[in-house]
Design a protein around this motif. Structure first.
Motif, PDB file in Angstrom:
ATOM      1  N   ARG A 254       0.092  11.856  -9.959  1.00 18.25           N
ATOM      2  CA  ARG A 254      -0.481  11.709  -8.619  1.00 18.25           C
ATOM      3  C   ARG A 254       0.112  10.483  -7.935  1.00 18.25           C
ATOM      4  O   ARG A 254       0.617   9.564  -8.599  1.00 18.25           O
ATOM      5  CB  ARG A 254      -2.003  11.596  -8.687  1.00 18.25           C
ATOM      6  N   GLU A 255       0.027  10.513  -6.627  1.00 17.02           N
ATOM      7  CA  GLU A 255       0.498   9.382  -5.825  1.00 17.02           C
ATOM      8  C   GLU A 255      -0.422   8.185  -6.053  1.00 17.02           C
ATOM      9  O   GLU A 255      -1.640   8.340  -6.116  1.00 17.02           O
ATOM     10  CB  GLU A 255       0.433   9.758  -4.326  1.00 17.02           C
ATOM     11  N   MET A 256       0.167   6.995  -6.165  1.00 15.09           N
ATOM     12  CA  MET A 256      -0.643   5.781  -6.290  1.00 15.09           C
ATOM     13  C   MET A 256      -0.043   4.731  -5.373  1.00 15.09           C
ATOM     14  O   MET A 256       1.167   4.724  -5.146  1.00 15.09           O
ATOM     15  CB  MET A 256      -0.598   5.254  -7.739  1.00 15.09           C
ATOM     16  N   THR A 257      -0.892   3.824  -4.863  1.00  9.25           N
ATOM     17  CA  THR A 257      -0.312   2.711  -4.123  1.00  9.25           C
ATOM     18  C   THR A 257       0.249   1.740  -5.158  1.00  9.25           C
ATOM     19  O   THR A 257      -0.157   1.738  -6.328  1.00  9.25           O
ATOM     20  CB  THR A 257      -1.354   1.960  -3.268  1.00  9.25           C
TER      21      THR A 257
ATOM     22  N   GLU B 288      -2.436  -0.151  -6.718  1.00  7.26           N
ATOM     23  CA  GLU B 288      -3.142   0.607  -7.760  1.00  7.26           C
ATOM     24  C   GLU B 288      -2.345   0.618  -9.063  1.00  7.26           C
ATOM     25  O   GLU B 288      -2.913   0.514 -10.156  1.00  7.26           O
ATOM     26  CB  GLU B 288      -3.371   2.063  -7.308  1.00  7.26           C
ATOM     27  N   ILE B 289      -1.028   0.736  -8.922  1.00  2.76           N
ATOM     28  CA  ILE B 289      -0.181   0.767 -10.119  1.00  2.76           C
ATOM     29  C   ILE B 289      -0.351  -0.533 -10.923  1.00  2.76           C
ATOM     30  O   ILE B 289      -0.478  -0.505 -12.141  1.00  2.76           O
ATOM     31  CB  ILE B 289       1.299   1.000  -9.732  1.00  2.76           C
TER      32      ILE B 289
ATOM     33  N   THR C 292       0.820  -1.225   0.000  1.00  5.25           N
ATOM     34  CA  THR C 292       0.000   0.000   0.000  1.00  5.25           C
ATOM     35  C   THR C 292       0.850   1.269   0.000  1.00  5.25           C
ATOM     36  O   THR C 292       0.321   2.369   0.029  1.00  5.25           O
ATOM     37  CB  THR C 292      -0.925   0.014   1.225  1.00  5.25           C
ATOM     38  N   ARG C 293       2.170   1.128  -0.015  1.00  3.10           N
ATOM     39  CA  ARG C 293       3.057   2.283  -0.087  1.00  3.10           C
ATOM     40  C   ARG C 293       2.740   3.084  -1.355  1.00  3.10           C
ATOM     41  O   ARG C 293       2.526   2.504  -2.424  1.00  3.10           O
ATOM     42  CB  ARG C 293       4.507   1.775  -0.134  1.00  3.10           C
ATOM     43  N   THR C 294       2.753   4.409  -1.250  1.00  3.76           N
ATOM     44  CA  THR C 294       2.406   5.223  -2.413  1.00  3.76           C
ATOM     45  C   THR C 294       3.618   5.986  -2.938  1.00  3.76           C
ATOM     46  O   THR C 294       4.570   6.263  -2.194  1.00  3.76           O
ATOM     47  CB  THR C 294       1.319   6.262  -2.074  1.00  3.76           C
TER      48      THR C 294
END
Lengths: 547, 483
Positions: free
Chosen positions: A166-169, A172-173, A156-158
């Motif tokens: 934008r920041e993504m976990t 998500e990537i 879950t690190r973003t």
């Protein structure tokens, strides 16, 4: 399965010191295929064993030697950077190996950047096996603060991945980023993901998926940090060596990084002591150790006679393919020129001998044409629909299915030839009648391969008697003592079908094809058919064709 | 110019009557009317008679037309019912109303307004009614009747046949009217009667019916030719299964377990497995660290499980290596022509299966030069005069070579691959001498020879390709001794 590399002439000529005409003419004899010659570049295919040739820098280096402009081992100086890189032990079962280097003072023009991107992509494919074995990241060193850490991080690190704002976990990537979706399979099952961060915990890269936007390399970047991560230490280090030598040729200064106490990279050659006599007996030549050394120097090895028939060879660090002494001898052969070998017929005396299975197949072919039948050569891959469904036959339990078929037409290996012959009649239903076709070839039952022959005759008067006569002729001509029994084969009309029997075993079937089968194959006239198992032919060897 | 008996008979008759119609002549010649016309045409072609053809057209009434000729056309019959203003509803009760009302309106005999029918007074008989009474009037009226299916047109052709001066002369020179024979009978042959027979002559101008011999597929003939060449060069033929374990298809040939060809995108894997054979440990060691050779091996691990998985063979080299394992002593010279498989989407240049020709030579003191010499000899016997060699790469050979042949119009064409088996391949099995190996995609040769642009046509046979491709063709290379 080769890598196609675009070589831009201006850069290639500058790096090689030779004209494009000479380079393009000589490349094929060095071991490559010219794919396309364009106005500003040439596309060349190189073998997967030579990833060091996947860049203009690498090709120029090799061609300088091959053309005799600069021979011997290219020297690469490596000085310590004072930067260190640590590896989290938690990566041991995820992606354990890390290679790295610092490149300073680089100034990449457009063609050099294209070459570097092409190299990275080709290495991912050939050496990295689609990034699973090795993945490469190149970063603008001046945007981050050493020391660096290669860690196993929470999913879950973003961070902001390349090409996003934008920041993504990391999860998500894998779902949203195009590179994430393309390479998710390599990491998605691990509880933690690999990540490279700097001293201030800023993210450089999520290998093997995507770099961070933070360290994007541009034309302005002067100092680079390289990371290669993977599951195979040798491949990871080869990638570092190939990239560093290319970047050094492009004008960079290479500096090593302290990874858990070892300084990476060294770019040092390895040494092999090879036998000139062994080379001569492999190639059929009589090189002296001095001649062999000169040839090898043209291929960018260092080489010097080392007493007796020995030659001491320094193998450059970018040569991933030198596994065995013979790999070096092949390079000597290439330097000598394949076109210069005096060819000779092998003196080996042996007596030719035909294989009985093929001899029997040939006998069937000559019978088939004698009976007025034309041969066809159908595919061996087919489908259950053609083999059984349209033939009204039950599925054979010995069917050999392929695991990942590409199309519904190719799901299994044929267990008989007759359905494929009837399908061939369907392809030819607008051709002149009568049509008499036969085929002979391999079929399988489970893992065992053996041969069958099948005959079909399509015309308005085709009937059981015609099929029986052909079956009888085949058996007589092939010396098969046979009997007949009523057949239960649903592909044929009841009362117009028979089984060929030998020693209590069904070895063939003949008769008139069932009208429902004719309908299924869109045929408009009766078909008389025979299929024969050629293992019934006396002299067909037993126990063949099973792995 | 030799007249048939029938022509002579007609000419004889014409000599007597000078000219006549086919029926008269038929009676004299003793043939049918149609036959006489046919013989007359033949005589005409030779300039001995003149045939004048006249076509007469006659009209006849159909059954319906005959009925109306007696009772009047439906519209005329119906018109008789229109007295003053007649409601449409009443008129439609008449059995002829369906044809009649429409025709009356079309001809302008009546008007219909608000469901009431009234005569216009312009109802004199038209050309059709006149023609119905007398078909010989022809013209527009008859065409109208034909269109309505009330009359038919028939064309009858009549001939007038007359002898020409050349015919007179030919007849004057005498005509031999003895009988002609079509087929010789057994009786005539044995008895000697044939000496007195006149055998009917056939015309070379009449083309024969095309017969298609049963024959071997042109592609198979090319395969047979290659097989013949290899047998002549002293090779023994080997044969084996389409399904092979990964061990024999890949591992024994030193193809690393993570090689792209071993991924499911490129190879047809099967769910079946076969145990690794005795001695597999030496192959494993070779992969991991190079065994006892100067090789480093591929490094990494090696999984027996992966080696046990079966595949559809990707090359027949899987058979060559097994032959070598069971025949480790020199000399060995074997070849194989067989189907091999690639997991490819099928199009005009890619197939999922095709033939490969493959062979090895293992002997003391054979070298790279012998490999090149062998290749040159083989391609030369296949009819390729120009052969050249370029460096190649195959995981199991070193050195490797790509032979190319020169083809007019195409230039240098790659023709398979060859090399010397790596020591890593032969060493695990105690094979002490070099193994020269080569493989050839045979379909490429077949495409060149047969002039095909689409590989699929070799297997998905259009039988006209087999029918129309000659069994022997000048493009075939010279046979043994023909060079």
């Amino acid at each position: 399965m080769m890598a196609v590399i675009s070589l831009y002439y201006r850069y290639l000529e500058r790096m090689t010191g030779a004209g494009r005409g000479e380079i393009i003419q000589r490349l094929p004899m060095f071991g490559s295929d010219i794919e396309r010659v364009e106005e500003d570049h040439v596309d060349v295919e190189f073998f997967p064993s030579r990833p060091d040739l996947f860049s203009v820098e690498g090709v120029a280096r090799a061609m300088r030697g091959f053309l005799g402009l600069e021979t011997g081992l290219p020297e690469y100086r490596v000085t310590p950077s004072g930067i260190s890189f640590s590896i989290d032990p938690g990566l041991a079962c995820i992606r354990p190996y890390l290679g790295t280097a610092v490149i300073r003072g680089i100034s990449l023009d457009e063609e050099a950047i294209l070459s570097l991107m092409g190299l990275q992509e080709a290495l991912h494919w050939a050496l990295g096996r689609g990034r699973s074995k090795v993945a490469i990241g190149i970063h603008d060193l001046d945007r981050v603060t050493p020391p660096f850490r290669y860690i196993a991080e929470e999913r879950t690190r973003t961070f902001i991945p390349l090409d996003y704002d934008r920041e993504m976990t990391m999860e998500e990537i894998l779902e949203e980023h195009p590179k994430g979706r393309a390479y998710a399979d390599i990491v998605k099952n691990f509880p933690r993901f690999p990540l490279i961060v700097d001293a201030r915990d800023q993210v450089l890269s999520f290998p093997p998926i995507i770099n961070g936007e933070l360290t994007r390399v541009t034309g302005e970047s002067r100092n680079l940090l390289l990371d290669t991560t993977g599951t195979d230490e040798r491949a990871v280090m080869t990638a570092v060596n190939i990239l560093c030598t290319a970047l050094a040729d492009a004008g960079g200064r290479i500096e090593s990084v302290d990874v858990s106490g070892s300084h990476i990279p060294t770019l040092a050659p390895s040494t092999r002591l090879v036998s000139c006599a062994e080379c001569n007996s492999l190639l059929g030549v009589d090189f002296t150790p001095e001649e062999l050394s000169l040839l090898l120097e043209k291929m960018r090895f260092s080489a010097e006679p080392a007493g007796g028939d020995k030659v001491r060879v320094g193998v450059p660090c970018f040569r991933a393919d030198i596994m065995h002494d013979w790999d070096i001898f092949e390079d000597a052969a290439i330097a000598y020129g394949y076109e210069h070998f005096r060819t000779e017929i092998p003196p080996t005396f042996t007596i030719g001998r035909a294989h009985p299975v093929i001899t029997i197949a040939s006998a069937v072919r000559s019978l088939g044409s004698g009976l007025g039948y034309q041969e066809v050569i159908p595919f061996t891959l087919t489908s259950e629909r053609v083999m059984y469904g349209k033939m009204q036959r039950p599925v054979n339990p010995a069917t050999l299915c392929v695991l990942h078929p590409i199309t519904e037409e190719n799901t299994m290996v044929r267990t008989g030839i007759l359905p494929l012959l009837i399908e061939t009649l369907q392809f030819n239903r607008h051709r002149e009648l009568p049509q008499r076709l036969f085929a002979v070839g391999d079929v399988v039952a489970g893992l065992a391969t053996f041969q069958k022959a099948a005959f079909v005759s399509l015309h308005p008067a085709a009937d059981f008697s015609e099929a029986y006569a052909v079956a009888d002729a085949l058996c007589r001509e092939l010396s098969i003592p046979y009997g007949t029994e009523g057949s239960e084969d649903p592909a044929f009309i009841e009362g117009r079908r028979g089984d060929l029997m030998k020693n209590g075993r069904v070895v063939g079937t003949f008769g008139e094809i069932h009208p429902a089968v004719l309908n299924a194959f869109e045929l408009e006239h009766p078909v008389a058919a025979v299929e024969l198992d050629l293992t019934a032919v006396p002299g067909y060897p037993s126990g063949l064709g099973t792995p | 110019m030799e007249l048939s008996l029938n022509e002579k008979r007609l000419l004889k008759a014409l000599e007597q009557v000078k000219s006549g119609d086919p029926d008269t002549l038929a009676a004299r010649v003793g043939a049918s009317r149609d036959q006489v016309v046919q013989y007359a045409m033949l005589l005409s072609d030779r300039g001995l008679a003149r045939v004048e053809k006249t076509a007469d057209i006659t009209y006849t009434l159909t059954a319906e037309g005959t009925l109306y000729a007696r009772e009047g056309l439906p519209e005329r019959q119906l018109l008789a019912r229109v007295e003053g203003r007649v409601p449409m509803a009443e008129l439609t009760k008449h059995p002829l109303s369906r044809i009649g009302i429409g025709q009356m309106r079309k001809k302008g005999w009546i008007t219909i307004r608000d469901g009431v029918v009234e005569r216009t007074g312009k109802d004199a008989p038209g050309p059709d009614e006149l023609a119905l009474r007398d078909l010989s009037l022809g013209g527009e009226g008859v065409r109208e009747l034909i269109k309505r299916g009330l009359a038919n047109e028939e064309e009858s052709v009549s001939y007038r046949i007359a002898i020409t001066p050349a015919g007179e002369q030919a007849a004057g020179e005498g005509l031999d009217l003895s009988e002609e024979v079509g087929t010789l009978s057994r009786e005539q042959i044995l008895s000697g009667q044939w000496k007195d027979l006149r055998l009917r002559r056939y015309s070379l101008g009449t083309l024969p019916k095309k017969v298609y011999p049963g024959k071997i597929h042109p592609y198979q003939r090319i395969l047979d030719e290659m097989r013949q060449i290899l047998l002549e060069m002293g090779f023994a033929e080997i044969y084996g299964g389409l399904a092979q374990s990964s061990f024999w298809n890949f591992d024994a040939l030193f193809q690393p377990q993570d090689h792209p060809a071993r991924e499911m995108q490129d190879t047809f894997f099967l769910k079946e497995t076969v145990p690794v054979p005795p001695g597999f440990e030496r192959v494993r060691d070779m992969h991991v660290h190079g065994g006892t050779t100067s090789s480093t091996g591929w490094g990494g691990g090696w999984s027996a499980e992966k080696a046990e998985q079966c595949v559809l063979r990707t090359h027949t080299t899987s058979l060559s290596i097994q032959h070598l394992v069971s025949h480790p002593e020199p000399p060995v010279k074997v070849f194989c022509i067989g189907r091999v498989y690639r997991r490819e989407s099928i199009d005009s240049t890619h197939l999922a299966e095709f033939e490969q020709l493959e062979g090895i030579v293992m002997d003391k003191d054979v070298t790279f030069r012998h490999l090149l010499g062998f290749l040159k000899e083989f391609y030369g016997r296949m009819g390729f005069e120009g052969v050249r060699f370029r460096p190649g790469y195959f995981p199991y050979t070193e050195p490797s070579v790509e032979p190319e042949v020169y083809v007019d119009g195409l230039g240098w064409v790659e023709m398979g691959g060859a090399g010397i088996f790596r020591e890593e391949v032969r060493a695990p099995w105690g094979v002490r001498y070099p193994v020269l190996a080569w493989g050839l995609g045979v379909s490429r040769v077949a495409m060149l020879r047969l002039g095909l642009k689409d590989l699929r046509l070799l297997y998905r046979t259009d039988i006209d390709l087999v029918r129309e491709t000659p069994s022997w063709h000048p493009a075939s290379p010279p046979g043994p001794g023909g060079e």
